[in-house]
Design a protein around this motif. Structure first.
Motif, mmCIF file in Angstrom:
data_model
loop_
_atom_site.group_PDB
_atom_site.id
_atom_site.type_symbol
_atom_site.label_atom_id
_atom_site.label_comp_id
_atom_site.label_asym_id
_atom_site.label_seq_id
_atom_site.Cartn_x
_atom_site.Cartn_y
_atom_site.Cartn_z
ATOM 1 N N SER A 154 -19.227 8.483 -2.459
ATOM 2 C CA SER A 154 -18.550 7.241 -2.478
ATOM 3 C C SER A 154 -17.681 6.946 -3.810
ATOM 4 O O SER A 154 -16.441 6.597 -3.472
ATOM 5 N N ASP A 155 -17.969 7.599 -4.687
ATOM 6 C CA ASP A 155 -17.029 7.782 -5.951
ATOM 7 C C ASP A 155 -15.962 8.365 -5.763
ATOM 8 O O ASP A 155 -14.722 7.986 -6.160
ATOM 9 N N LEU A 156 -15.700 9.532 -4.947
ATOM 10 C CA LEU A 156 -14.825 10.343 -4.629
ATOM 11 C C LEU A 156 -13.981 9.628 -3.791
ATOM 12 O O LEU A 156 -12.527 9.452 -4.142
ATOM 13 N N LEU A 157 -14.208 8.970 -2.685
ATOM 14 C CA LEU A 157 -13.639 7.971 -1.952
ATOM 15 C C LEU A 157 -12.947 6.819 -2.675
ATOM 16 O O LEU A 157 -11.784 6.184 -2.223
ATOM 17 N N THR A 158 -13.628 6.127 -3.568
ATOM 18 C CA THR A 158 -12.936 5.138 -4.641
ATOM 19 C C THR A 158 -11.674 5.665 -5.078
ATOM 20 O O THR A 158 -10.876 4.931 -5.242
ATOM 21 N N GLY A 159 -11.713 6.944 -5.545
ATOM 22 C CA GLY A 159 -10.457 7.438 -6.258
ATOM 23 C C GLY A 159 -9.418 7.558 -5.012
ATOM 24 O O GLY A 159 -8.178 7.237 -5.496
ATOM 25 N N VAL A 160 -9.721 8.058 -4.101
ATOM 26 C CA VAL A 160 -8.792 8.171 -3.019
ATOM 27 C C VAL A 160 -8.185 6.740 -2.678
ATOM 28 O O VAL A 160 -7.204 6.615 -2.469
ATOM 29 N N SER A 161 -8.979 5.841 -2.585
ATOM 30 C CA SER A 161 -8.573 4.543 -2.383
ATOM 31 C C SER A 161 -7.641 3.794 -3.200
ATOM 32 O O SER A 161 -6.835 3.257 -2.924
ATOM 33 N N ARG A 162 -8.125 4.295 -4.650
ATOM 34 C CA ARG A 162 -7.053 3.604 -5.641
ATOM 35 C C ARG A 162 -5.623 4.566 -5.447
ATOM 36 O O ARG A 162 -4.695 3.604 -5.736
ATOM 37 N N THR A 163 -5.544 5.713 -5.254
ATOM 38 C CA THR A 163 -4.315 6.231 -4.911
ATOM 39 C C THR A 163 -3.638 5.589 -3.646
ATOM 40 O O THR A 163 -2.208 5.380 -3.857
ATOM 41 N N LEU A 164 -4.186 5.386 -2.630
ATOM 42 C CA LEU A 164 -3.882 4.759 -1.518
ATOM 43 C C LEU A 164 -3.279 3.477 -1.710
ATOM 44 O O LEU A 164 -1.972 3.166 -1.444
ATOM 45 N N ASP A 165 -4.004 2.760 -2.319
ATOM 46 C CA ASP A 165 -3.668 1.183 -2.839
ATOM 47 C C ASP A 165 -2.298 1.228 -3.588
ATOM 48 O O ASP A 165 -1.276 0.329 -3.584
ATOM 49 N N SER A 166 -2.284 2.233 -4.682
ATOM 50 C CA SER A 166 -0.992 2.248 -5.522
ATOM 51 C C SER A 166 0.028 2.638 -4.799
ATOM 52 O O SER A 166 1.225 2.113 -5.144
ATOM 53 N N ASN A 167 -0.034 3.667 -4.026
ATOM 54 C CA ASN A 167 0.983 4.083 -3.130
ATOM 55 C C ASN A 167 1.710 3.062 -2.174
ATOM 56 O O ASN A 167 2.897 2.694 -2.159
ATOM 57 N N LEU A 168 0.692 2.338 -1.554
ATOM 58 C CA LEU A 168 0.935 1.187 -0.658
ATOM 59 C C LEU A 168 1.710 0.060 -1.493
ATOM 60 O O LEU A 168 2.675 -0.499 -1.036
ATOM 61 N N TRP A 169 1.525 -0.128 -2.668
ATOM 62 C CA TRP A 169 2.026 -1.057 -3.530
ATOM 63 C C TRP A 169 3.458 -0.994 -3.690
ATOM 64 O O TRP A 169 4.601 -1.593 -3.556
ATOM 65 N N PHE A 170 3.847 0.603 -4.097
ATOM 66 C CA PHE A 170 5.070 1.044 -4.213
ATOM 67 C C PHE A 170 5.873 0.711 -2.961
ATOM 68 O O PHE A 170 7.071 0.354 -3.281
ATOM 69 N N LEU A 171 5.433 1.363 -1.992
ATOM 70 C CA LEU A 171 6.061 1.096 -0.515
ATOM 71 C C LEU A 171 6.382 -0.407 -0.329
ATOM 72 O O LEU A 171 7.474 -0.948 0.026
ATOM 73 N N GLU A 172 5.473 -1.137 -0.465
ATOM 74 C CA GLU A 172 5.656 -2.559 -0.271
ATOM 75 C C GLU A 172 6.646 -3.342 -1.062
ATOM 76 O O GLU A 172 7.423 -4.146 -0.678
ATOM 77 N N ALA A 173 6.564 -2.844 -2.392
ATOM 78 C CA ALA A 173 7.655 -3.408 -3.374
ATOM 79 C C ALA A 173 9.038 -3.128 -2.917
ATOM 80 O O ALA A 173 9.967 -3.914 -3.226
ATOM 81 N N HIS A 174 9.484 -1.916 -2.234
ATOM 82 C CA HIS A 174 10.543 -1.721 -1.772
ATOM 83 C C HIS A 174 10.880 -2.605 -0.549
ATOM 84 O O HIS A 174 12.198 -2.953 -0.434
ATOM 85 N N LEU A 175 10.237 -3.201 0.232
ATOM 86 C CA LEU A 175 10.252 -3.954 1.250
ATOM 87 C C LEU A 175 10.482 -5.396 0.854
ATOM 88 O O LEU A 175 10.922 -6.261 1.712
ATOM 89 N N GLN A 176 10.069 -5.932 -0.199
ATOM 90 C CA GLN A 176 10.068 -7.145 -0.767
ATOM 91 C C GLN A 176 11.433 -7.315 -1.562
ATOM 92 O O GLN A 176 11.985 -6.745 -2.253
ATOM 93 N N GLU A 177 11.804 -8.626 -1.265
ATOM 94 C CA GLU A 177 13.012 -9.055 -2.220
ATOM 95 C C GLU A 177 12.757 -9.955 -3.296
ATOM 96 O O GLU A 177 11.701 -10.647 -3.144
ATOM 97 N N GLY A 178 13.067 -9.697 -4.311
ATOM 98 C CA GLY A 178 12.854 -10.535 -5.607
ATOM 99 C C GLY A 178 13.466 -11.785 -5.784
ATOM 100 O O GLY A 178 13.753 -12.730 -5.516
#
Length: 178
Positions: A154-178
């Motif tokens: 469960s802890d290992l997957l929590t680390g994976v989840s943090r990476t996924l969410d961080s990368n998703l944030w970067f991707l979505e930031a590219h799609l958003q207009e400021g």
């Protein structure tokens, strides 16, 4: 080793049997079998995501090319590190990691990554969809592995989840207009 003999278990999404090997790990065998199947499914999705990242990296075109191209190199490195952790964890539990192209294709929950797109924005959207899909199954896996009494996984997957969410944030930031 435990007194358990090598046994065949079935992966959660397929009828393919895999050997569950004896181990001194004190998680009961029936729980380890479920954990191995669950982690093989997550392994397939992470490998699928890794390949999608590389597909985008090779084929994107547009004004933001170099920045996104280089960003995806880092994303791929991070996901590949998690692929290794997930595979090693399921082997530690007495299972066999199924990471061949055939296994991944048959065990991933992700839709096929489009190979007919080239615009940076189209790749970012497609990758964001893939990241969101893997993120959802990994978060479910956190709960499932905890319910099975395996806080380490469960802890290992929590680390994976943090990476996924961080990368998703970067991707979505590219799609958003400021």
């Amino acid at each position: 080793m435990s007194g358990a003999k090598t046994r065949n278990i079935k992966d959660a999404k397929s009828s393919k049997a895999t050997a569950l090997y004896p181990t001194r790990n004190d998680i009961p065998e029936d729980q380890r079998a479920k954990l191995v199947a669950l982690m093989n499914a997550r392994l397939s999705e992470l490998i699928d995501l890794s390949l999608a990242i590389k597909q985008a990296h090779w084929n994107l075109k547009g004004l933001q090319f170099i920045g996104v191209h280089e960003m995806l190199d880092g994303f791929r490195d991070g996901i590949d590190a998690h692929v290794d952790e997930v595979a090693e964890r399921l082997v530690q539990l007495g299972g066999t990691a199924h990471g061949t192209a055939q296994d991944v294709a048959g065990n991933t929950s992700l839709k096929a990554y489009p190979t007919d797109i080239h615009k940076v924005e189209d790749h970012i959207k497609a990758l964001a969809d893939h990241y969101a899909g893997v993120g959802a199954t990994v978060r479910q896996g956190i709960d499932d592995t905890s319910d099975l009494g395996d806080e380490d996984t469960s802890d290992l997957l929590t680390g994976v989840s943090r990476t996924l969410d961080s990368n998703l944030w970067f991707l979505e930031a590219h799609l958003q207009e400021g």
